[in-house]
Design a protein around this motif. Sequence first.
Motif, PDB file in Angstrom:
ATOM      1  N   ILE A 113       0.842  -1.203   0.000  1.00 14.07           N
ATOM      2  CA  ILE A 113       0.000   0.000   0.000  1.00 14.07           C
ATOM      3  C   ILE A 113       0.873   1.249   0.000  1.00 14.07           C
ATOM      4  O   ILE A 113       0.635   2.193  -0.764  1.00 14.07           O
ATOM      5  N   LYS A 114       1.909   1.279   0.838  1.00 13.15           N
ATOM      6  CA  LYS A 114       2.814   2.417   0.900  1.00 13.15           C
ATOM      7  C   LYS A 114       3.483   2.653  -0.457  1.00 13.15           C
ATOM      8  O   LYS A 114       3.603   3.782  -0.915  1.00 13.15           O
ATOM      9  N   GLN A 115       3.932   1.559  -1.102  1.00 13.03           N
ATOM     10  CA  GLN A 115       4.591   1.682  -2.401  1.00 13.03           C
ATOM     11  C   GLN A 115       3.620   2.186  -3.461  1.00 13.03           C
ATOM     12  O   GLN A 115       3.967   3.037  -4.284  1.00 13.03           O
ATOM     13  N   ALA A 116       2.372   1.693  -3.437  1.00 10.63           N
ATOM     14  CA  ALA A 116       1.363   2.140  -4.400  1.00 10.63           C
ATOM     15  C   ALA A 116       1.075   3.633  -4.220  1.00 10.63           C
ATOM     16  O   ALA A 116       0.955   4.379  -5.202  1.00 10.63           O
ATOM     17  N   ILE A 117       0.992   4.068  -2.976  1.00 18.46           N
ATOM     18  CA  ILE A 117       0.748   5.482  -2.704  1.00 18.46           C
ATOM     19  C   ILE A 117       1.923   6.323  -3.203  1.00 18.46           C
ATOM     20  O   ILE A 117       1.743   7.372  -3.831  1.00 18.46           O
ATOM     21  N   THR A 118       3.147   5.867  -2.926  1.00 17.35           N
ATOM     22  CA  THR A 118       4.337   6.592  -3.377  1.00 17.35           C
ATOM     23  C   THR A 118       4.382   6.680  -4.899  1.00 17.35           C
ATOM     24  O   THR A 118       4.647   7.747  -5.466  1.00 17.35           O
ATOM     25  N   ASP A 119       4.109   5.558  -5.570  1.00 15.72           N
ATOM     26  CA  ASP A 119       4.119   5.536  -7.037  1.00 15.72           C
ATOM     27  C   ASP A 119       3.060   6.483  -7.608  1.00 15.72           C
ATOM     28  O   ASP A 119       3.331   7.242  -8.547  1.00 15.72           O
ATOM     29  N   LYS A 120       1.863   6.431  -7.051  1.00 12.62           N
ATOM     30  CA  LYS A 120       0.780   7.275  -7.550  1.00 12.62           C
ATOM     31  C   LYS A 120       1.100   8.750  -7.316  1.00 12.62           C
ATOM     32  O   LYS A 120       0.855   9.592  -8.189  1.00 12.62           O
ATOM     33  N   THR A 121       1.693   9.044  -6.165  1.00 12.52           N
ATOM     34  CA  THR A 121       2.073  10.420  -5.857  1.00 12.52           C
ATOM     35  C   THR A 121       3.106  10.930  -6.856  1.00 12.52           C
ATOM     36  O   THR A 121       3.008  12.056  -7.355  1.00 12.52           O
ATOM     37  N   GLU A 122       4.101  10.121  -7.170  1.00 14.23           N
ATOM     38  CA  GLU A 122       5.123  10.514  -8.147  1.00 14.23           C
ATOM     39  C   GLU A 122       4.516  10.707  -9.528  1.00 14.23           C
ATOM     40  O   GLU A 122       4.862  11.649 -10.250  1.00 14.23           O
ATOM     41  N   GLU A 123       3.600   9.806  -9.913  1.00 13.29           N
ATOM     42  CA  GLU A 123       2.937   9.910 -11.218  1.00 13.29           C
ATOM     43  C   GLU A 123       2.132  11.202 -11.314  1.00 13.29           C
ATOM     44  O   GLU A 123       2.214  11.934 -12.308  1.00 13.29           O
ATOM     45  N   ILE A 124       1.380  11.474 -10.271  1.00 13.35           N
ATOM     46  CA  ILE A 124       0.571  12.702 -10.250  1.00 13.35           C
ATOM     47  C   ILE A 124       1.476  13.925 -10.286  1.00 13.35           C
ATOM     48  O   ILE A 124       1.208  14.894 -11.002  1.00 13.35           O
TER      49      ILE A 124
END
Length: 188
Positions: A113-124
């Motif tokens: 979950i933490k990695q998914a949030i980090t990835d999505k944040t970077e993408e955004i």
Amino acid sequence: MSFTNDIKSTVKLTADAVTDVTSSVVEKARLKAKAVRIKQVIKSDTERRNQAYMELGKLFYDNHKDLAEALDPDTCVVVEKTSIRIDKASRRYFELITQSDNITLSSENTDKIKQAITDKTEEISTKTKAKASEISDKTKAKAQEFSQKTKTKAKEVASDFADKAKDKINDFKAYVNDDEESPEEFDF
């Protein structure tokens, strides 16, 4: 010649009137600004005084509770009950904050979950930066285009204005010269 003097006196009267109006507008603005500052002082001092009254009342109540109860028992009951309620609510608040600080995620999916949030944040963030850059470039181009059009239009307007002013001056000179040649037309 009297026509020229009439124009000069009219211009002088107009200038004096404009000066008077300007002076009165400036004076009114100055007085209103002072009034606003004084109003702010009144508001600030009123709030400060009310805070002092509250502190003084609390000090009186804390040091002379028996006298306060004799003077106004209903208000003293309100003070007592709200004080007890505030103490209970404060203890409960700190208990809840402590409990919330102690809660942790306890599953094996936490890292995912933490990695998914980090990835999505970077993408955004990347998309946002790209969009901001695109908008900035478009805005710069539009601003340059607008600036160029404005400069061109300003030059045209200034040129037209200068031409009209020259024509008016020439018309006025011709009119004044005609007046000097036949002053008997205006003798009454």
